[in-house]
Design an enzyme around this catalytic site. Sequence first.
Site, short mmCIF file in Angstrom:
data_model
loop_
_atom_site.label_atom_id
_atom_site.label_comp_id
_atom_site.label_asym_id
_atom_site.label_seq_id
_atom_site.Cartn_x
_atom_site.Cartn_y
_atom_site.Cartn_z
N CYS A 83 128.58 42.66 69.35
CA CYS A 83 127.85 43.75 68.71
C CYS A 83 128.43 44.02 67.32
CB CYS A 83 127.86 44.99 69.60
SG CYS A 83 126.61 46.22 69.14
N HIS A 189 125.25 43.05 74.53
CA HIS A 189 126.46 43.37 75.27
C HIS A 189 126.52 42.57 76.57
CE1 HIS A 189 127.84 46.77 72.80
NE2 HIS A 189 126.55 46.99 72.60
N GLU A 191 128.93 42.39 78.56
CA GLU A 191 129.65 43.18 79.55
C GLU A 191 128.76 44.23 80.22
OE1 GLU A 191 129.82 45.67 75.87
OE2 GLU A 191 129.81 43.53 76.35
#
Length: 208
Positions: A83, A189, A191
Amino acid sequence: MTLLLLNPGLGNLGSIESSLDLLGIEYDLINQFDHGLDFSKYKNFILPGVGSFPFGMKKLRETGLDKLVYYLNEKKVKGLGICLGMQILMEYGTESSNGKVKGLGLLKGDVTRLDSSNGLVPNVGWCATKFKKSIDKYHYKNINIDYYYTHSYYVKPKESKNIFLTSKHGSKEFVAGLWHENLYGIQFHPEKSHDDGLRLLKAIIYRK
């Protein structure tokens, strides 16, 4: 293998740590650059971040982690910017009323705002993401996988050969990932992208 996780204070660290724990990847967390530390054992580093480009660069310089990123890149340590972490690898950001803000310049190009005429800004949610290059049998050229995004800006590289991933904001395609030599950058993202995100994170970290 031990990974180096950079923490200049740009948020989103907990999700990254949880993902690395789930993948069984050992990591060391570093908050500021210490010239006395031995970095030779690290084969990977991750630079995460959320927020504005000017704030990101300010925090990197305050912690000295900008110098560490340069050092690791010089030593050809594989790096992943996530990001904002990807955006500040670029030459310039335009997220300032005072004009362009200089980035790290390790990836050629700049960062610009999404066009609200194409869709809502910020762009938040799951978006189909197309691979322009192959990594392994799960991530190969022209496959589409949905990942989770939350961003208002995107990267515009100078060389199309460095484009690794693309997605769409409305009907307009934008660059979602770059890959040049030992540096990777992704706009979404991983994650927060469940199993598909973890699988991609693992593929990049372990890729030779």
